[in-house]
Scaffold this active site. Structure first.
Site, short mmCIF file in Angstrom:
data_model
loop_
_atom_site.label_atom_id
_atom_site.label_comp_id
_atom_site.label_asym_id
_atom_site.label_seq_id
_atom_site.Cartn_x
_atom_site.Cartn_y
_atom_site.Cartn_z
N SER A 39 47.65 38.69 40.19
CA SER A 39 47.69 37.26 39.87
C SER A 39 49.10 36.72 39.73
CB SER A 39 46.92 37.00 38.57
OG SER A 39 47.46 37.79 37.52
N ASP A 327 49.81 30.79 30.29
CA ASP A 327 48.52 31.14 29.71
C ASP A 327 48.62 32.52 29.06
OD1 ASP A 327 48.32 33.05 31.71
OD2 ASP A 327 46.71 32.05 32.80
N HIS A 330 50.30 34.90 31.87
CA HIS A 330 51.17 34.49 32.99
C HIS A 330 52.30 33.57 32.57
CE1 HIS A 330 47.15 35.44 34.75
NE2 HIS A 330 47.93 36.19 35.50
#
Ligand SMILES: *[C@@H]1O[C@H](CO)[C@@H](O)[C@H](O)[C@H]1NC(C)=O
Ligand SMILES: *[C@@H]1O[C@H](CO)[C@@H](O)[C@H](O)[C@H]1NC(C)=O
Ligand SMILES: *[C@@H]1O[C@H](CO)[C@@H](O)[C@H](O)[C@H]1NC(C)=O
Length: 364
Positions: A39, A327, A330
Site C-alpha cells: 500500500s 492514517d 500510512h
C-alpha cells in the site's frame, strides 16, 4: 533506539522538489518505471478487487489530490512512488496494471511510461495479505513484457527494460503478519524469519532480472512500530519496539542481499532508499522539519486515530502538511514528498550505495 538528527541541509532541497512538481513537460529521464509492492506504492490496483479490505478509493483519501479524487492511494495526496516518479520526469506514478485497457496502454506497449503493479496488503511472502502477491505482480509484469516484445521485438524491448527503473516497496506487511502470530520472538526466531523473508525477496529480484530488469530502486521498511496503529496497541502509547527492531534487521539484510546480487548478476545496478532514515529523522526532530504531530494520524478514529482506517465517517485534520501520518499506517503527502527528496537527492544515509538520481542519471 538512538537516531542521529535529520540533516537540516536537506531542507534546502525542498524548493527544488517543489519546482520539479510542476515541471510536467520535462522529458522523462528513463523510458519507464515498473512498480511493485504494498500500500505504500499502490495507486489503485486494489480498487479492482471486490473482496479486498485494503482499499482507499473513498474519501477522505485523496482530499489533497488534484480534484480531491480518491484514487486508491493510501494518502491525502500523492504517495512516495508518485514523488520518485516525478523526480524522474513523469507527472506521477505510472497507472495501476488493473486499470489498463487496450485504449490506454498504447505507450506502455512500446516499453514507455511503465506500469504500477503494487497492491495494498501484499508482502514479499505469498502468504501475506493481498491476492495480488508479489509473485502475481511479477507474473503481470511478465505478460506486459511479452506484449511489448510482440509490439517492438525483443532486442529493443530488452534495451528499454535495461534502462527502466524497477521500484519495489515491500516488507512491512510481512513483519506485521509475523508479529500477529508471534508478538515476542526471541533472537533465533527473529533471525530465522528475516532470513526467510530476504531469501524470498532474492527469488523475486532474480525473477525480475531474468525478465530483463537491471536497475532496481528498493525502498526499505520505515519504523513501522511508530505508526498510529501499533502505538494504539501499546498501553504506554510508545512505539512498539519489536516491530522497529524487525524493520532494522530486515533493512540491514536487504542491503547485504542487494550488494551480493549486484556482484553476481551481470549489469545489475541498485539503490536502497531509506524510508526508515526519513521517518525516524522526522520523529527525532519534528519541529525543525515543520511537523506538529508525529503520533496521531490525521484521519481515523480511536487512540492516536490508529484504531480504524480513514473511512468517509472518520474525522480528519486541517493542517495535513504538519502531520507525519495520514492514517493508521500510512504517511501524509507531506511526508512522502520529503521522503522522495531524501531518497532521490540525499546522502548515503537516505539512499545507498548511490541515491536514486545517480541510479537514473549517472549509471548505464
Ligand atoms: C485487448 O486485446 C486483446 C487482444 O489483443 C484481447 O484479448 C483483450 O480482451 C482486449 N482487452 C480489452 C480490455 O479490450
Ligand atoms: C526461541 O524460541 C524457540 C521456540 O519458538 C525455542 O525452540 C528456542 O529454544 C528459543 N531460543 C532461544 C535462544 O531462546
Ligand atoms: C464508519 O461506519 C462504518 C459502517 O458504515 C463502521 O463500521 C465504522 O466503525 C465507522 N467508523 C467510524 C470511525 O465511525
Amino acid at each position: 533506539m538512538k537516531v542521529p538528527p535529520f540533516p537540516l541541509h536537506l531542507l534546502h532541497l525542498l524548493p527544488v522538489a517543489a519546482a520539479l512538481a510542476f515541471a510536467g513537460s520535462e522529458a522523462a529521464k528513463v523510458p519507464a518505471i515498473y512498480v511493485f509492492g504494498d500500500s505504500t506504492a499502490d495507486v489503485g490496483n486494489n480498487n479492482y478487487l471486490p473482496g479486498s479490505n485494503a482499499k482507499a478509493n473513498f474519501p477522505h483519501n485523496g482530499v489533497d489530490f488534484p480534484f480531491s479524487r480518491p484514487t486508491g492511494r493510501f494518502s491525502n495526496g500523492y504517495n512516495g512512488i508518485d514523488f520518485l516518479a516525478n523526480h524522474m520526469g513523469f507527472r506521477r506514478s505510472p497507472p495501476p496494471f488493473l486499470s489498463l485497457t487496450n485504449k490506454t496502454n498504447h505507450q506502455i506497449l512500446r516499453g514507455l511510461k511503465g506500469v504500477n503493479f503494487a497492491s495494498g496488503g501484499s508482502g514479499i511472502l505469498d502468504s501475506t495479505g493481498s491476492t495480488i502477491t508479489m509473485t502475481k505482480q511479477i507474473q503481470y509484469f511478465s505478460t506486459i513484457r511479452s506484449n511489448i516484445v510482440a509490439q517492438i521485438a525483443s532486442e529493443p524491448t530488452y534495451r528499454l527494460l535495461s534502462k527502466s527503473i524497477f521500484l519495489i516497496s515491500s516488507g512491512g506487511n510481512d513483519i506485521f503478519a509475523y508479529f500477529t502470530k508471534n508478538s515476542s520472538p526471541n533472537a533465533t526466531e527473529k533471525v530465522r524469519f528475516i532470513g526467510a523473508l530476504v531469501s524470498e525477496y532474492e527469488n523475486h529480484l532474480k525473477a525480475l532480472y531474468v525478465l530483463g530488469a537491471r536497475k532496481f530502486g528498493i525502498v526499505d521498511v520505515p519504523p513501522i512500530g511508530c505508526c498510529p496503529y501499533p502505538r494504539s496497541l501499546n498501553p504506554t502509547g510508545g512505539c512498539l519496539d519489536i516491530l522497529n527492531e524487525m524493520s532494522v534487521g530486515f533493512n540491514e539484510a536487504v542491503k547485504l542481499l542487494m550488494h551480493r546480487l549486484s556482484s553476481t548478476l551481470k549489469g545489475m545496478k541498485y539503490s536502497v532508499g531509506s524510508s526508515y532514515a526519513v521517518v525516524s529523522g522526522i520523529i527525532r526532530n519534528p519541529a525543525a522539519l515543520g511537523y506538529k504531530e508525529i503520533k496521531t494520524a490525521c484521519c481515523g478514529a480511536g487512540k492516536f486515530n490508529g484504531e480504524s482506517g480513514c473511512t468517509p465517517n472518520a474525522t480528519y485534520c486541517s493542517e495535513r502538511h504538519r502531520y507525519l501520518f495520514w492514517d493508521l499506517l500510512h504517511p501524509t503527502h507531506a511526508t512522502s514528498k520529503l521522503a522522495g527528496v531524501a531518497i532521490y537527492y540525499g546522502s548515503q544515509r537516505f539512499a545507498s550505495p548511490i541515491n536514486f538520481r545517480q541510479l537514473v542519471v549517472d549509471v548505464n
